[in-house]
Design an enzyme around this catalytic site. Sequence first.
Site, mmCIF file in Angstrom:
data_model
loop_
_atom_site.group_PDB
_atom_site.id
_atom_site.type_symbol
_atom_site.label_atom_id
_atom_site.label_comp_id
_atom_site.label_asym_id
_atom_site.label_seq_id
_atom_site.Cartn_x
_atom_site.Cartn_y
_atom_site.Cartn_z
ATOM 1 N N ASP A 1 6.598 21.095 -38.424
ATOM 2 C CA ASP A 1 6.494 19.857 -37.648
ATOM 3 C C ASP A 1 6.865 20.083 -36.185
ATOM 4 O O ASP A 1 7.671 20.953 -35.872
ATOM 5 C CB ASP A 1 7.416 18.797 -38.276
ATOM 6 C CG ASP A 1 7.026 17.383 -37.861
ATOM 7 O OD1 ASP A 1 5.966 17.210 -37.231
ATOM 8 O OD2 ASP A 1 7.799 16.450 -38.167
ATOM 9 N N HIS B 1 -1.206 22.488 -31.970
ATOM 10 C CA HIS B 1 -1.616 22.968 -33.299
ATOM 11 C C HIS B 1 -2.073 24.424 -33.225
ATOM 12 O O HIS B 1 -1.794 25.222 -34.116
ATOM 13 C CB HIS B 1 -2.731 22.096 -33.871
ATOM 14 C CG HIS B 1 -2.302 20.677 -34.093
ATOM 15 N ND1 HIS B 1 -1.133 20.344 -34.731
ATOM 16 C CD2 HIS B 1 -2.882 19.491 -33.744
ATOM 17 C CE1 HIS B 1 -1.008 19.019 -34.772
ATOM 18 N NE2 HIS B 1 -2.059 18.482 -34.183
ATOM 19 N N LEU C 1 2.518 38.775 -51.701
ATOM 20 C CA LEU C 1 2.955 37.410 -51.375
ATOM 21 C C LEU C 1 1.858 36.382 -51.693
ATOM 22 O O LEU C 1 0.685 36.612 -51.392
ATOM 23 C CB LEU C 1 3.286 37.337 -49.879
ATOM 24 C CG LEU C 1 3.657 35.962 -49.345
ATOM 25 C CD1 LEU C 1 5.161 35.733 -49.493
ATOM 26 C CD2 LEU C 1 3.271 35.801 -47.889
#
Length: 254
Positions: A34, A51, A145
């Site tokens: 955020d 972004h 991962l």
Amino acid sequence: MLEQLTQMFTRKSKQAAAIEASSDIPVHVAVIMDGNGRWAKMRNLPRIAGHRAGMKAVKEIVKAADAIGVKYMTMYAFSTENWKRPQEEVDFLMKLPQEFLSTELDELIERNVCLKMLGSKDELPSHTLEALEIAEEKTKGNTGLQLNFALNYGSRKEMIHAMQELARKVQAGELQPEEIDEAAVARHLYTRDIPEPDLMIRTSGEIRLSNFMLWQLAYTELWFTDVLWPDFTKEHFYQAIAEYQGRGRRYGAV
Ligand code: IPE
Ligand code: IPE
Ligand code: MG
């Protein structure tokens, strides 16, 4: 200059090494990324620039997690509530997965990363969905991962979906109401194949969950920072892990 760089490098690897030396590496770390908009605003840039800057942080943090042996990373990228944003911003966010994957997918494959999308596919534009499905397909055999992108993810929507599935099974006579226990519910969530997060990180100073993994976070350690997501570095990430390692998890026991 060279000396400074060497020092910086040694300091960073010491931090990672100290964390790795502790056997308590969180298996699953979930992140609410955020603060992109505020990061851009502070620089007089459009929100979308925030972004784009946030994408760099994603790359760095995924690498940092991989380096210490975290097995699952879940990145909250777009919530079911984020459709309320201006159309231009939504359109940009829906293009980001393609942009990210066009530059990163090869390296992710090289690093044996398995990519998955968590969320509702229904409302996504076909170009977004297609990019994600290709990436899922190309990485599905990878054993390193697991990188989950929570995209068009909403915890309440996920739970409603699970409840409907369970109700359908009861209606069809495949399941008794008494058989609905925690494990049965968990098996019907998007996260059915994934252990619950050990650590949840939220950046940007907001102390809330914003409809993120309400079921799965029941016993997760929560860690909040004022740092905005595009400024979040691997040093911050390792700080979160180190603090996690210092906590006592009791799960209601003594
Ligand atoms: C997080 O940053 C990214 C998404 C929710 C898509 P924000 O865009 O929410 O940034 P702020 O909170 O407005 O600063
Ligand atoms: C949560 O951030 C969603 C993501 C990070 C993808 P928001 O910025 O949408 O959350 P609120 O609106 O501040 O609660
Ligand atoms: Mg926000």
